[in-house]
Enzyme design. Structure first.
Site, mmCIF file in Angstrom:
data_model
loop_
_atom_site.group_PDB
_atom_site.id
_atom_site.type_symbol
_atom_site.label_atom_id
_atom_site.label_comp_id
_atom_site.label_asym_id
_atom_site.label_seq_id
_atom_site.Cartn_x
_atom_site.Cartn_y
_atom_site.Cartn_z
ATOM 1 N N SER A 258 -3.107 2.039 4.917
ATOM 2 C CA SER A 258 -1.739 2.314 4.495
ATOM 3 C C SER A 258 -0.937 3.100 5.534
ATOM 4 O O SER A 258 -0.649 2.606 6.604
ATOM 5 C CB SER A 258 -1.776 3.020 3.138
ATOM 6 O OG SER A 258 -0.475 3.210 2.650
ATOM 7 N N ASP B 87 5.933 1.469 5.361
ATOM 8 C CA ASP B 87 4.707 2.081 5.870
ATOM 9 C C ASP B 87 3.813 0.992 6.483
ATOM 10 O O ASP B 87 4.191 -0.187 6.494
ATOM 11 C CB ASP B 87 3.987 2.891 4.787
ATOM 12 C CG ASP B 87 3.299 2.012 3.764
ATOM 13 O OD1 ASP B 87 3.816 0.902 3.496
ATOM 14 O OD2 ASP B 87 2.250 2.402 3.223
ATOM 15 N N ASP C 178 1.198 -0.728 5.740
ATOM 16 C CA ASP C 178 0.776 -1.949 5.032
ATOM 17 C C ASP C 178 1.887 -2.494 4.129
ATOM 18 O O ASP C 178 1.661 -3.432 3.360
ATOM 19 C CB ASP C 178 -0.516 -1.710 4.240
ATOM 20 C CG ASP C 178 -0.337 -0.740 3.096
ATOM 21 O OD1 ASP C 178 0.501 0.172 3.201
ATOM 22 O OD2 ASP C 178 -1.035 -0.889 2.078
ATOM 23 N N ASP D 200 3.756 -1.449 1.507
ATOM 24 C CA ASP D 200 3.982 -1.308 0.064
ATOM 25 C C ASP D 200 4.992 -0.210 -0.248
ATOM 26 O O ASP D 200 5.440 -0.084 -1.374
ATOM 27 C CB ASP D 200 2.672 -1.114 -0.720
ATOM 28 C CG ASP D 200 1.852 0.064 -0.236
ATOM 29 O OD1 ASP D 200 2.248 0.724 0.753
ATOM 30 O OD2 ASP D 200 0.802 0.329 -0.848
HETATM 31 MG MG MG Z 1 0.868 1.755 1.917
#
Ligand code: MG
Length: 463
Positions: free
Chosen positions: A108, A251, A253, A255
């Site tokens: 993340s 961010d 990844d 999400d």
């Molecule tokens: Mg994330």
């Protein structure tokens, strides 16, 4: 991946899952052997059915992902490989294509050296905390399936995850309304996985798109993978330079999404989340909003005005997602920019949130700065963190509790209300050896003095 000289240890008592999946520095804290054993355990837990595997753009991602595919196949599962995708795209594809579950290789927003494993159920949502414990038990008991030459799984590519994901988002917003506004927008994926999805989503929604930091790069050279407002100076400058209507950053990844208004002002996720909740509540009755203890009190003000209910959770998107499902809530968000819109999928999703923000601004017909200033009073927030070694965390928290004056909530860490409009949250991180301090108040002076006082207290207690 380089093998460090220090030892790689995983004791039987180790808790593997943190706030958000299993996180570690590959080759230093955990080996690829660990990834194989963990994914054998995950494959055993998931049982019959095919598993979708994806990864974000981290440097260790390909090696980690191949190990995860091997572990799953070793446990007898067939695997489909989605390649580099935003986490919400993997989650959406798991549900849309009927996979038994998913494994996302991601850390993340953590620094580039980290990576991790996130486990997704057939519904596309991170598995519940109790199921994480089931996987830990299989791992520690050594009771994972190890298929023989006849039963071992196979893998195949799954190239359609991002396309399906973007189609899914676009089906949940009023495309005509958004396209009619001809938004011009600066997108900053921070060299993360949304580089492969968000610019195309916004173009399909009729926006004029300007990208910065949009080349996938696992060393995150531009601004790092965490989109905190102080790191988004390039986004802010670009929005002002080109006279864009809006800016958005993601961010690592993809999400979480953080927005910047037409004047270059960057908002924390609880402001954008509360604004979206307020917009969505115009057409939703008897609604519940879910948000962790760490987000702004403005959500209670919005909810009171719209006769909605707020449920607070522990910090962590899994807690928010699972509480949304339990309570049948219609929306949830975190102050870090993770918004959850269950009509699409009950997970944090930077792409879905951006599309909703465009719809909200198109419907209201005002720029983001005015949408925010018109929706709620100004509150001030400050955050900081203190490095505290694992063995000193408990003692530090105990000392802070002893010295606390005011009403104390203990849902997650210590949330201390020093007056009716001022709180400070002191909470050990679930993923790193740090204690985080958040504070909010109706005046800047109070925020600064409360933060300073608490920082002194935590530093003294952990010294
Ligand atoms: Mg994330």
């Amino acid at each position: 991946m380089q093998r460090a000289s220090c030892s790689i240890v995983a004791s039987a008592s180790d808790k593997l899952f943190g706030t958000n999946g299993v996180r570690f520095v590959p080759g230093v804290e955990r080996s690829l052997d660990f990834v194989i054993k963990l994914t054998e355990s995950i494959g055993t837990y998931l049982g019959e059915g095919d598993v979708l595997v994806g990864r974000d753009g981290r440097l260790s991602g390909q090696a980690m992902s191949l190990a995860a595919v091997s572990g799953l196949m070793s446990s007898g599962r067939n695997v489909a490989e989605a390649g580099v995708v935003p986490t919400p795209a993997l989650q959406y594809a798991v549900r849309a294509l009927g996979y038994r579950g998913g494994v996302m290789v991601t850390a993340s927003h953590n620094p580039p050296q980290y990576n991790g494993i996130k486990v997704v159920g057939a519904d596309g949502v991170e598995i519940p905390r109790l199921d994480e414990q089931k996987i830990e038990k299989i791992f520690h008991d050594g009771s994972m399936n190890k298929a023989n030459w006849r039963g071992v799984g196979v893998s195949r590519p799954e190239p359609s995850a991002i396309r399906l994901y973007l189609q899914g988002i676009m089906s949940k917003v009023d495309r005509k309304l958004i396209a009619g506004r001809k938004f011009s927008m600066v997108v900053d994926p921070g060299n993360g996985a949304q580089s492969l999805a968000a610019p195309f989503l916004l173009e399909s929604l009729g926006c004029k798109v300007i990208t910065i930091n949009s080349i996938l790069d696992g060393s995150f050279p531009a601004r790092g993978p965490e989109p905190t407002p102080e790191k988004l100076t390039d986004l802010s400058a670009a929005v002002r330079a080109v006279g864009a209507d809006l800016g958005v950053a993601y961010d690592g990844d993809g999400d979480r999404s953080i927005f910047c208004d037409e004047m270059g002002r960057v908002y924390w996720g609880d402001v954008s989340g509360a604004l979206l909740a307020d917009y969505l509540l115009e057409r939703t009755r008897d609604a519940t909003i879910v948000t962790p203890v760490s987000s702004s009190q403005i959500v209670e003000l919005v909810a009171a005005r719209r006769k909605a209910k707020v449920v607070r959770t522990r910090v962590g998107s899994v807690d928010v997602s699972r509480t949304i499902i339990e309570r049948g809530a219609f929306f949830g968000f975190e102050e870090n920019g993770g918004c959850i819109y269950p009509a699409h999928l009950t997970v944090r999703d930077g792409g879905m949130t951006t599309a909703l923000m465009l719809e909200c601004l198109a419907a209201r017909g005002v720029p983001l700065s005015r949408a925010v200033s018109g929706a709620f009073p100004r509150f001030y927030q400050a955050k900081t963190k203190v490095q505290v070694s694992q063995e000193k965390v408990r003692g530090t928290m105990r000392a802070v509790e002893k010295q606390a004056s005011g009403r104390v909530e203990k849902l997650d860490g210590l949330k201390i209300w020093t007056d009716e409009r001022t709180w400070v949250l002191v909470r050990p991180s679930g993923t790193e050896p740090i204690i985080r301090i958040f504070t909010e108040s109706d005046t800047e002076e109070k925020v600064n003095s409360v933060l300073k006082k608490m920082l002194r207290m935590v530093k003294a207690a952990s010294a």
